[in-house]
Motif scaffolding. Structure first.
Motif, mmCIF file in Angstrom:
data_model
loop_
_atom_site.group_PDB
_atom_site.id
_atom_site.type_symbol
_atom_site.label_atom_id
_atom_site.label_comp_id
_atom_site.label_asym_id
_atom_site.label_seq_id
_atom_site.Cartn_x
_atom_site.Cartn_y
_atom_site.Cartn_z
ATOM 1 N N ASP A 59 0.811 -1.219 0.000
ATOM 2 C CA ASP A 59 0.000 0.000 0.000
ATOM 3 C C ASP A 59 0.848 1.275 0.000
ATOM 4 N N GLY A 60 2.172 1.120 0.123
ATOM 5 C CA GLY A 60 3.060 2.277 0.114
ATOM 6 C C GLY A 60 3.197 2.959 1.461
ATOM 7 N N TRP A 61 2.776 2.284 2.526
ATOM 8 C CA TRP A 61 2.877 2.855 3.861
ATOM 9 C C TRP A 61 4.254 2.605 4.478
ATOM 10 N N LEU A 62 4.921 1.556 4.011
ATOM 11 C CA LEU A 62 6.232 1.167 4.530
ATOM 12 C C LEU A 62 7.196 0.923 3.378
ATOM 13 N N ILE A 63 8.469 1.111 3.664
ATOM 14 C CA ILE A 63 9.525 0.633 2.777
ATOM 15 C C ILE A 63 10.373 -0.314 3.602
ATOM 16 N N ASP A 64 11.051 -1.210 2.924
ATOM 17 C CA ASP A 64 11.910 -2.135 3.656
ATOM 18 C C ASP A 64 13.315 -2.122 3.079
ATOM 19 N N HIS A 65 14.240 -2.534 3.900
ATOM 20 C CA HIS A 65 15.628 -2.694 3.464
ATOM 21 C C HIS A 65 16.248 -3.819 4.277
ATOM 22 N N ASP A 66 17.171 -4.519 3.643
ATOM 23 C CA ASP A 66 17.841 -5.637 4.316
ATOM 24 C C ASP A 66 19.126 -5.157 4.966
ATOM 25 N N GLU A 67 19.343 -5.679 6.170
ATOM 26 C CA GLU A 67 20.527 -5.312 6.931
ATOM 27 C C GLU A 67 20.838 -6.470 7.881
ATOM 28 N N ASP A 68 22.042 -6.980 7.835
ATOM 29 C CA ASP A 68 22.471 -8.080 8.712
ATOM 30 C C ASP A 68 21.486 -9.257 8.689
ATOM 31 N N LYS A 69 21.107 -9.688 7.505
ATOM 32 C CA LYS A 69 20.227 -10.844 7.306
ATOM 33 C C LYS A 69 18.823 -10.641 7.860
ATOM 34 N N SER A 70 18.441 -9.397 8.122
ATOM 35 C CA SER A 70 17.093 -9.085 8.594
ATOM 36 C C SER A 70 16.487 -8.017 7.692
ATOM 37 N N THR A 71 15.178 -8.029 7.620
ATOM 38 C CA THR A 71 14.457 -6.994 6.879
ATOM 39 C C THR A 71 13.948 -5.960 7.871
ATOM 40 N N PHE A 72 14.295 -4.716 7.624
ATOM 41 C CA PHE A 72 13.861 -3.612 8.467
ATOM 42 C C PHE A 72 12.833 -2.782 7.719
ATOM 43 N N TYR A 73 11.851 -2.270 8.463
ATOM 44 C CA TYR A 73 10.769 -1.483 7.889
ATOM 45 C C TYR A 73 10.833 -0.060 8.408
ATOM 46 N N SER A 74 10.543 0.883 7.511
ATOM 47 C CA SER A 74 10.450 2.300 7.863
ATOM 48 C C SER A 74 9.140 2.839 7.307
ATOM 49 N N VAL A 75 8.608 3.853 7.966
ATOM 50 C CA VAL A 75 7.344 4.465 7.567
ATOM 51 C C VAL A 75 7.606 5.479 6.459
ATOM 52 N N THR A 76 6.796 5.429 5.404
ATOM 53 C CA THR A 76 6.875 6.413 4.321
ATOM 54 C C THR A 76 6.079 7.657 4.715
ATOM 55 N N GLU A 77 6.170 8.700 3.912
ATOM 56 C CA GLU A 77 5.356 9.901 4.148
ATOM 57 C C GLU A 77 3.876 9.544 4.117
ATOM 58 N N THR A 78 3.492 8.693 3.172
ATOM 59 C CA THR A 78 2.093 8.253 3.090
ATOM 60 C C THR A 78 1.703 7.516 4.362
ATOM 61 N N GLY A 79 2.562 6.627 4.817
ATOM 62 C CA GLY A 79 2.294 5.887 6.052
ATOM 63 C C GLY A 79 2.162 6.809 7.246
ATOM 64 N N TYR A 80 3.002 7.828 7.310
ATOM 65 C CA TYR A 80 2.937 8.782 8.414
ATOM 66 C C TYR A 80 1.603 9.534 8.391
ATOM 67 N N ARG A 81 1.169 9.953 7.200
ATOM 68 C CA ARG A 81 -0.126 10.652 7.078
ATOM 69 C C ARG A 81 -1.277 9.732 7.486
ATOM 70 N N VAL A 82 -1.204 8.462 7.096
ATOM 71 C CA VAL A 82 -2.242 7.495 7.476
ATOM 72 C C VAL A 82 -2.288 7.358 8.997
ATOM 73 N N LEU A 83 -1.136 7.251 9.633
ATOM 74 C CA LEU A 83 -1.057 7.140 11.089
ATOM 75 C C LEU A 83 -1.664 8.375 11.756
ATOM 76 N N ARG A 84 -1.271 9.550 11.316
ATOM 77 C CA ARG A 84 -1.770 10.782 11.934
ATOM 78 C C ARG A 84 -3.272 10.953 11.697
ATOM 79 N N ASP A 85 -3.742 10.576 10.513
ATOM 80 C CA ASP A 85 -5.182 10.656 10.247
ATOM 81 C C ASP A 85 -5.953 9.738 11.187
ATOM 82 N N TRP A 86 -5.432 8.538 11.415
ATOM 83 C CA TRP A 86 -6.074 7.604 12.352
ATOM 84 C C TRP A 86 -6.068 8.186 13.770
ATOM 85 N N MET A 87 -4.951 8.793 14.149
ATOM 86 C CA MET A 87 -4.857 9.359 15.494
ATOM 87 C C MET A 87 -5.819 10.531 15.683
ATOM 88 N N LYS A 88 -6.202 11.193 14.602
ATOM 89 C CA LYS A 88 -7.143 12.314 14.665
ATOM 90 C C LYS A 88 -8.595 11.854 14.674
#
Length: 179
Positions: A59-88
């Motif tokens: 859905d474009g809310w997260l991006i991922d990247h691999d580091e030390d044999k693990s996948t890490f997730y970060s929030v995109t701008e879209t994901g941040y807006r979705v989070l804040r909209d839910w919090m409102k």
């Protein structure tokens, strides 16, 4: 026939909030968050977390990247807006949702903090009023109290819980107003 609406999925917002608060998390670290901090008031299993992370990435809310044999997730701008909209979104009488939204506020100066506290205060004041009305309506004399003493205890406990919650909310609102 009345149509029943499906229950809104909360897990995506919890995941967004957790990842946003930490900046980046692996699936394992997310599951550890559910065992520790957020686990005090919310639960999710591995079998729920990983498919949700995949959907959120699609859905474009997260991006991922691999580091030390693990996948890490970060929030995109879209994901941040979705989070804040839910919090409102307006609160309902659900302390878990209030607790989650409050947990995801990082700074005392965040305008959402006062908004959430004041919404929850109104909900709790309304609930207290209802419970006090029930007490007066159901337990009109000592004879009825003695006959349904367990019910009386539960109702008075609920009233005390709401009074304590209101007192806590009022003190936090006052503390935020002071700064």
């Amino acid at each position: 026939m009345e149509r029943i609406m499906p229950k809104k999925r909360i897990l995506p917002y919890v995941l967004l909030g957790l990842i946003n608060n930490k900046g980046s998390l692996s699936g394992y670290q997310i599951s550890q968050e559910f065992k520790h901090e957020v686990g005090d008031f919310w639960h999710a299993s591995h079998s729920q977390i990983y498919p949700e992370l995949a959907r959120m990435k699609d859905d474009g809310w997260l991006i991922d990247h691999d580091e030390d044999k693990s996948t890490f997730y970060s929030v995109t701008e879209t994901g941040y807006r979705v989070l804040r909209d839910w919090m409102k979104e307006p609160l309902t009488d659900n302390e878990e949702i209030f607790s989650l939204k409050l947990y995801f506020i990082n700074e005392k100066s965040d305008p959402l903090l006062q908004h959430l506290l004041k919404q929850e205060l109104k909900i709790k004041q309304s609930k207290l009023s209802y419970l006090q009305g029930r007490l007066k309506e159901v337990f009109i004399d000592q004879k009825i109290i003695q006959k349904s003493f367990g019910h009386y205890l539960i109702l008075t406990r609920a009233i005390e819980r709401e009074e304590n919650h209101i007192q806590w909310l009022e003190s936090k609102i006052a503390a935020c107003d002071a700064n």
